[in-house]
Design an enzyme around this catalytic site. Sequence first.
Site, PDB file in Angstrom:
ATOM      1  N   CYS A  69      45.216  41.849  30.862  1.00 28.29           N
ATOM      2  CA  CYS A  69      45.210  42.088  32.311  1.00 28.29           C
ATOM      3  C   CYS A  69      43.850  42.614  32.779  1.00 28.29           C
ATOM      4  O   CYS A  69      43.466  43.732  32.445  1.00 28.29           O
ATOM      5  CB  CYS A  69      46.326  43.083  32.639  1.00 28.29           C
ATOM      6  SG  CYS A  69      46.299  43.732  34.318  1.00 28.29           S
ATOM      7  N   CYS A  72      43.954  45.842  34.764  1.00 28.87           N
ATOM      8  CA  CYS A  72      44.234  46.972  33.862  1.00 28.87           C
ATOM      9  C   CYS A  72      42.953  47.447  33.191  1.00 28.87           C
ATOM     10  O   CYS A  72      42.684  48.653  33.118  1.00 28.87           O
ATOM     11  CB  CYS A  72      45.234  46.569  32.783  1.00 28.87           C
ATOM     12  SG  CYS A  72      46.860  46.114  33.386  1.00 28.87           S
TER      13      CYS A  72
END
Length: 144
Positions: A69, A72
């Site tokens: 991600c 993230c």
Amino acid sequence: MPDVIHAVCPQCRAVNRVQTGRLDSGPTCGKCQAPILSPHPVTLTAANFDVFVAKSDLPVVVDFWAPWCAPCRAMAPAFDQAAAMLHPRVILAKCDTQEELDIADRLHIQGVPTIALFVGGREKTRISGARSAADIVAWVRQNI
């Protein structure tokens, strides 16, 4: 805040009694002598998630993330900064949802990054999406 709190050692998972007046002095674990409270996020896994969240008297903020991600990964430095800013009154932790699928499923984590606040062993609230350090700190302070 009470005079004594319980804090879980991130190394050996022992539950330690810590006087709140000593939180700033870097308390160490009575069992393994490791620092109990760190200005850096703690890594949570299936082995320590439940005890860490349930037995910590301090609020625990968990960043549910995944290595694939991009948001993230972009938020990771901000989460580290927030950990330092909230230390030692709040514990920040990270849980890799790709590695810890059972935890993510049990808590119904549907998107990453998701940040959840646990107080008294129970989830109080959560937010999704990447945030700045200032946004994370403000959100935590607003909700504790």
